[in-house]
Design an enzyme around this catalytic site. Structure first.
Site, PDB file in Angstrom:
ATOM      1  N   HIS A 307       0.848  -1.194   0.000  1.00 49.66           N
ATOM      2  CA  HIS A 307       0.000   0.000   0.000  1.00 49.66           C
ATOM      3  C   HIS A 307       0.879   1.238   0.000  1.00 49.66           C
ATOM      4  CE1 HIS A 307      -3.160   2.830   1.051  1.00 49.66           C
ATOM      5  NE2 HIS A 307      -3.978   1.915   0.587  1.00 49.66           N
ATOM      6  N   ASP A 364      -8.003  -5.219  -0.259  1.00 44.78           N
ATOM      7  CA  ASP A 364      -8.495  -6.060  -1.356  1.00 44.78           C
ATOM      8  C   ASP A 364      -8.134  -7.531  -1.200  1.00 44.78           C
ATOM      9  OD1 ASP A 364      -9.684  -3.987  -2.799  1.00 44.78           O
ATOM     10  OD2 ASP A 364      -7.762  -3.375  -3.625  1.00 44.78           O
TER      11      ASP A 364
HETATM   12  N1  CMC Z   1       4.210  -7.658  -4.903  1.00 43.84           N
HETATM   13  C1  CMC Z   1       5.559  -7.658  -5.024  1.00 43.84           C
HETATM   14  N2  CMC Z   1       6.339  -6.568  -4.836  1.00 43.84           N
HETATM   15  C2  CMC Z   1       5.714  -5.415  -4.506  1.00 43.84           C
HETATM   16  C3  CMC Z   1       4.317  -5.347  -4.353  1.00 43.84           C
HETATM   17  C4  CMC Z   1       3.551  -6.518  -4.542  1.00 43.84           C
HETATM   18  N3  CMC Z   1       2.234  -6.517  -4.428  1.00 43.84           N
HETATM   19  N4  CMC Z   1       3.965  -4.078  -4.025  1.00 43.84           N
HETATM   20  C5  CMC Z   1       5.104  -3.375  -3.981  1.00 43.84           C
HETATM   21  N5  CMC Z   1       6.158  -4.186  -4.261  1.00 43.84           N
HETATM   22  C6  CMC Z   1       7.591  -3.812  -4.240  1.00 43.84           C
HETATM   23  C7  CMC Z   1       7.960  -3.012  -5.475  1.00 43.84           C
HETATM   24  O1  CMC Z   1       8.396  -3.838  -6.518  1.00 43.84           O
HETATM   25  C8  CMC Z   1       9.035  -2.109  -4.926  1.00 43.84           C
HETATM   26  O2  CMC Z   1      10.212  -2.890  -4.802  1.00 43.84           O
HETATM   27  P1  CMC Z   1      11.681  -2.214  -5.037  1.00 43.84           P
HETATM   28  O3  CMC Z   1      11.819  -1.205  -3.948  1.00 43.84           O
HETATM   29  O4  CMC Z   1      12.622  -3.354  -4.967  1.00 43.84           O
HETATM   30  O5  CMC Z   1      11.624  -1.587  -6.407  1.00 43.84           O
HETATM   31  C9  CMC Z   1       8.572  -1.804  -3.497  1.00 43.84           C
HETATM   32  O6  CMC Z   1       7.777  -2.928  -3.131  1.00 43.84           O
HETATM   33  C10 CMC Z   1       7.766  -0.521  -3.370  1.00 43.84           C
HETATM   34  O7  CMC Z   1       6.652  -0.606  -4.268  1.00 43.84           O
HETATM   35  P2  CMC Z   1       6.083   0.614  -5.108  1.00 43.84           P
HETATM   36  O8  CMC Z   1       5.429   0.051  -6.333  1.00 43.84           O
HETATM   37  O9  CMC Z   1       7.164   1.634  -5.292  1.00 43.84           O
HETATM   38  O10 CMC Z   1       5.038   1.189  -4.090  1.00 43.84           O
HETATM   39  P3  CMC Z   1       3.827   2.136  -4.444  1.00 43.84           P
HETATM   40  O11 CMC Z   1       3.489   2.861  -3.205  1.00 43.84           O
HETATM   41  O12 CMC Z   1       4.107   2.944  -5.662  1.00 43.84           O
HETATM   42  O13 CMC Z   1       2.649   1.102  -4.837  1.00 43.84           O
HETATM   43  C11 CMC Z   1       0.822  -0.370  -4.692  1.00 43.84           C
HETATM   44  C12 CMC Z   1       1.646   0.717  -3.966  1.00 43.84           C
HETATM   45  C13 CMC Z   1      -0.437  -0.662  -3.867  1.00 43.84           C
HETATM   46  C14 CMC Z   1       0.393   0.121  -6.078  1.00 43.84           C
HETATM   47  C15 CMC Z   1       1.693  -1.661  -4.820  1.00 43.84           C
HETATM   48  O14 CMC Z   1       2.020  -2.140  -3.550  1.00 43.84           O
HETATM   49  C16 CMC Z   1       0.997  -2.750  -5.638  1.00 43.84           C
HETATM   50  O15 CMC Z   1       1.111  -2.763  -6.869  1.00 43.84           O
HETATM   51  N6  CMC Z   1       0.244  -3.681  -4.973  1.00 43.84           N
HETATM   52  C17 CMC Z   1      -0.520  -4.682  -5.683  1.00 43.84           C
HETATM   53  C18 CMC Z   1      -1.841  -4.078  -6.167  1.00 43.84           C
HETATM   54  C19 CMC Z   1      -2.822  -3.853  -5.048  1.00 43.84           C
HETATM   55  O16 CMC Z   1      -3.047  -4.729  -4.211  1.00 43.84           O
HETATM   56  N7  CMC Z   1      -3.476  -2.700  -5.059  1.00 43.84           N
HETATM   57  C20 CMC Z   1      -4.524  -2.358  -4.086  1.00 43.84           C
HETATM   58  C21 CMC Z   1      -4.116  -1.242  -3.181  1.00 43.84           C
HETATM   59  S1  CMC Z   1      -5.211  -1.093  -1.751  1.00 43.84           S
HETATM   60  C22 CMC Z   1      -6.747  -0.670  -2.412  1.00 43.84           C
HETATM   61  C23 CMC Z   1      -6.814   0.747  -2.777  1.00 43.84           C
HETATM   62  O17 CMC Z   1      -7.181   1.559  -1.930  1.00 43.84           O
HETATM   63  O18 CMC Z   1      -6.528   1.055  -3.936  1.00 43.84           O
END
Ligand code: CMC
Length: 428
Positions: A307, A364
């Protein structure tokens, strides 16, 4: 004297005010930075940018706190109804009995959707994704209520538009479900409460009596409340930015629905179940998928994990996880994907990759398992998220307009070509 932050840039020192929130959150007000220094700030994905002050939702991602108008999410999920929470978000205070009765009653009187809108449903294939239909239907409401376009509407007229949308949304979502099944639409039964009415329109048939199970009503109420607002996330920011151009409420909410659709946001609830099903079909080896999620050469992500703001736990996920056990138990359902989900969570929470990046199950991760137990098809899940998020979007849209905020218009740093002369096609 209020606190000031000092920035040294372009050879001079600039003082900028620090804005302090009621929970002692602090932010540097950079609105005068450009006029004082010629500089803008750059923050891809707005990871560290406050776009507004807001009195609606408080979220502390480090401590896993979520409150609507000051009330802890746990207390609201345990004790209130979705419409009561909708009132709280939009009006700012919990309603007394007379206010709640008037609110319930007035929502109950706006549930019908114009008959002509049925023709739109006829035009869609039954395989159409619910979110595409929902965004179009919500935007189309503006055609039937042109007064919603009146910028000079009175407060009472604006509230009527808001009440209409809250009332019609469950009818639209239920009809989208019926369309996907090729079943006849059910009209609303206004003497029923909001959730029972929605469930009857979704799962009832015109030729049969439909009794809504109180366990189902309780579960649905809880899920809707847990999704009702989440401060300045992707879809809410979209609603605010579209609304800031003074686009009408229906258009602004339709934009929020399309933003929610993406798998990184609300669309994750559909993707979680699809992922769990794929793991099950692949023999249930969750460790294999943990490894895939960690592999930077593999685009696979553990859906329902991570998140932007929660870096310890998502309080909504905790409530939903314990509800999933209770609800499935009460309904006598044994869903093997729930076991896979728990195994996946257990392994991930022990794994350094997830621990070091503070990746935990989000809202989710378990919600789809409950939606499924209630009878919804997987592609309906994000539309149910939208149904829950609606009062939050409305409250945020209203707050932005009440505060007379300026049109949203970020700056950029241009990194393209410098000026060059046009070359006729035969010379390229
Ligand atoms: N699986 C594997 N690795 C992950 C995941 C995941 N679900 N989420 C983040 N990471 C890793 C990412 O690869 C990165 O690694 P590194 O630092 O080595 O590059 C690190 O964790 C930070 O991730 P980020 O993508 O920079 O973080 P963000 O804040 O931009 O993204 C997120 C947040 C929710 C989009 C992401 O965690 C994600 O894609 N999760 C899966 C989709 C999901 O479940 N979304 C629902 C969010 S909650 C409902 C809502 O309110 O929307």
């Amino acid at each position: 004297m209020s606190e000031m932050a000092k920035i040294t840039a372009n050879g001079s020192e600039i003082e900028l005010p620090v804005i302090v929130g009621t929970e002692n959150e602090k932010g540097i007000d950079i609105s005068k930075l450009r006029s004082q220094s010629g500089l803008v700030t750059l923050d891809f994905g707005y990871k560290n940018t406050g776009s507004t002050t807001s009195a609606i939702t408080f979220l502390n991602g480090e401590e896993g706190i979520l409150r609507y108008r000051g009330y802890p999410i746990q207390q609201l999920a345990e004790n209130s109804s979705f419409l009561e929470v909708a009132y709280l978000l939009i009006y700012g205070e919990l309603p007394n009995q007379a206010e709640l009765s008037e609110w319930d009653d007035s929502i109950g009187h706006h549930t019908l959707v114009h008959e002509d809108m049925k023709k739109f449903f006829e035009g869609y294939p039954s395989s159409a994704h619910p979110m595409g239909m929902l965004a179009s239907m919500v935007c189309s409401l503006s055609a039937y209520y042109p007064e919603s376009l009146n910028l000079n509407a009175t407060d009472a007229e604006k509230m009527k538009t808001i009440r209409r949308l809250i009332a019609k949304m469950p009818t639209l979502v239920a009809w989208i479900y019926k369309k996907s099944k090729g079943h006849p639409f059910m009209y609303p039964t206004n003497k029923l409460d909001y959730v029972s009415n929605f469930m009857k329109m979704t799962f009832g048939y015109p030729t049969e009596n439909y009794e809504v199970d109180p366990v189902v009503v309780e579960a649905m109420n809880k899920l809707l409340i847990l999704h009702a607002d989440h401060e300045q996330n992707c879809s809410t920011s979209t609603v605010r930015i579209v609304g800031s151009s003074q686009a009408n409420l229906y258009a602004s909410i339709a934009a929020g629905i399309t933003a929610l659709w993406g798998p990184l946001h609300g669309g994750a609830n559909q993707k979680v179940i699809e992922m769990l099903e794929a793991i099950k079909a692949d023999g249930g080896n969750s460790d294999k998928y943990i490894e895939k999620a960690k592999d930077k050469n593999d685009p696979f992500r553990l859906m329902g994990f991570g998140h932007r703001v929660y870096k310890n736990f998502d309080p909504r996920a905790q409530i939903i996880k314990s509800s999933a056990d209770k609800i499935l138990g009460k309904m006598g359902i044994n869903d093997p994907v729930l076991d896979i989900a728990k195994k996946l969570e257990e392994s991930a929470l022990k794994d350094d990759y997830f621990v070091s990046r503070k990746l935990f199950p989000n809202v989710d991760f378990y919600s789809g398992i409950i939606y499924r137990a209630l009878g919804f098809s997987t592609d309906m899940f994000t539309a149910l998220f939208a149904l829950g998020r609606l009062p939050g979007w409305i409250a945020q849209w209203k707050e932005m307009l009440d505060q007379k905020q300026p049109i949203g218009r970020p700056r950029q740093i241009y990194i393209g070509e410098k000026e060059r002369n046009y070359v006729p096609i035969e010379k390229r």
